[in-house]
Design an enzyme around this catalytic site. Sequence first.
Site, PDB file in Angstrom:
ATOM      1  N   LYS A  10       0.849  -1.200   0.000  1.00  0.00           N
ATOM      2  CA  LYS A  10       0.000   0.000   0.000  1.00  0.00           C
ATOM      3  C   LYS A  10       0.875   1.236   0.000  1.00  0.00           C
ATOM      4  O   LYS A  10       2.050   1.190   0.357  1.00  0.00           O
ATOM      5  CB  LYS A  10      -0.927   0.034   1.218  1.00  0.00           C
ATOM      6  CG  LYS A  10      -0.219   0.265   2.570  1.00  0.00           C
ATOM      7  CD  LYS A  10      -0.088   1.720   2.947  1.00  0.00           C
ATOM      8  CE  LYS A  10       0.764   1.917   4.182  1.00  0.00           C
ATOM      9  NZ  LYS A  10       1.831   2.872   4.071  1.00  0.00           N
ATOM     10  N   ASP A 140      -1.254  -0.287  10.032  1.00  0.00           N
ATOM     11  CA  ASP A 140      -1.611  -0.482   8.618  1.00  0.00           C
ATOM     12  C   ASP A 140      -2.240  -1.844   8.341  1.00  0.00           C
ATOM     13  O   ASP A 140      -2.657  -2.105   7.206  1.00  0.00           O
ATOM     14  CB  ASP A 140      -0.344  -0.422   7.738  1.00  0.00           C
ATOM     15  CG  ASP A 140       0.325   0.928   7.754  1.00  0.00           C
ATOM     16  OD1 ASP A 140      -0.346   1.924   8.044  1.00  0.00           O
ATOM     17  OD2 ASP A 140       1.537   0.962   7.464  1.00  0.00           O
TER      18      ASP A 140
HETATM   19  O1  C5P Z   1       1.497   0.666  14.264  1.00  0.00           O
HETATM   20  P1  C5P Z   1       2.880   0.303  13.837  1.00  0.00           P
HETATM   21  O2  C5P Z   1       3.529  -0.689  14.747  1.00  0.00           O
HETATM   22  O3  C5P Z   1       2.948  -0.130  12.408  1.00  0.00           O
HETATM   23  O4  C5P Z   1       3.721   1.631  13.915  1.00  0.00           O
HETATM   24  C1  C5P Z   1       5.124   1.609  13.837  1.00  0.00           C
HETATM   25  C2  C5P Z   1       5.667   2.888  14.444  1.00  0.00           C
HETATM   26  O5  C5P Z   1       5.332   4.007  13.623  1.00  0.00           O
HETATM   27  C3  C5P Z   1       5.104   3.225  15.811  1.00  0.00           C
HETATM   28  O6  C5P Z   1       5.856   2.622  16.829  1.00  0.00           O
HETATM   29  C4  C5P Z   1       5.242   4.736  15.849  1.00  0.00           C
HETATM   30  O7  C5P Z   1       6.568   5.108  16.155  1.00  0.00           O
HETATM   31  C5  C5P Z   1       5.005   5.137  14.409  1.00  0.00           C
HETATM   32  N1  C5P Z   1       3.612   5.547  14.144  1.00  0.00           N
HETATM   33  C6  C5P Z   1       3.148   6.753  14.644  1.00  0.00           C
HETATM   34  N2  C5P Z   1       1.869   7.152  14.398  1.00  0.00           N
HETATM   35  C7  C5P Z   1       1.054   6.387  13.619  1.00  0.00           C
HETATM   36  C8  C5P Z   1       1.491   5.158  13.104  1.00  0.00           C
HETATM   37  C9  C5P Z   1       2.791   4.757  13.387  1.00  0.00           C
HETATM   38  O8  C5P Z   1       3.872   7.465  15.337  1.00  0.00           O
HETATM   39  N3  C5P Z   1      -0.186   6.802  13.374  1.00  0.00           N
END
Ligand code: C5P
Length: 306
Positions: A10, A140
Amino acid sequence: MTVTVRAPAKFNLQLSVGEPRTDGYHPLGTVYQAIGLYDDVTASPAQMWSVETTADEHIDLAQVPTGDDNIAVRAAKMLLALHRDERAVHLHIHKGIPIAGGLAGGSADAAAALVAVDRLFDLGTSDDEMLALAAELGSDVPFSLVGGTAAGSGRGEIVEPVTDNGSWWWVVVGNDTGLSTPWVYGEFDRMHRYASGAADPAAPALDGDLLDALADGEPADLAVCLSNDLMDPALAARPDLRATLADAERSSAMATLLSGSGPTMMLLAGSADHAREIAGFMTGSGHTRVWVATAPVAGAHVVTYA
Ligand code: C5P
């Protein structure tokens, strides 16, 4: 018996990022689109948990964990735990999505593993349960289940399909060196001088012109609405990306955008032939990781059940 599930990469046509929350995540106003680059996850029953990885040419597997820290294994284990099922699974992940590129390859693997294990053992998990597990696995991952084109809110995990009447063509230009998503968000905070999280930060709005362009399906209209708040922080961190951007600007692409937190760049084409012409230009300019992809495509779906 084995089940193979295919899940797409994506990127974000709009990625508007708000001030960080107290949990460190950022509120997003985003529009996701699933593109035709895929990972395949094959699940089969096993005595012990194991994972095996293979990849298409130009995809470096070195950074993909092969133990319990692999996100597909975590997804499969979480799903079986929900059903209080103690069986084990062997997962084979074949990667066609560049790694650490900002294309949600890990999220695709998690979504594919959820669907594959659900079908393998006929668990009958409801859509709501699947989406809740997906949200727990990563911001995601729900979109990787849903696919198509969708608005994302919250930290990205709340997805709502949007009308997309286009048949889009993108040229995907990868990079030899990945970028860490948390690091790019951290750089975004530093650039905006956001020191610590806010209790209830404002959620960025969706761009109405972008939604109209998607409904109309006109590449020239879409070209002027693409936006990504993580582009400046990623460029600050990786000046080499400016060279890619300059090459993209010299090509006949209608627009260029960083994919998610980067470093992959997305170049918009007006047709399949145009996309191939742009890809040829980028390859001729020295880029070795260049793919042509159509969009939107389906989310995680079964391709082999044997
Ligand atoms: O949710 P996910 O584990 O994929 O996110 C990875 C990292 O990206 C999180 O630990 C955070 O640092 C950052 N992130 C964020 N805000 C979001 C999505 C991700 O700060 N909305």
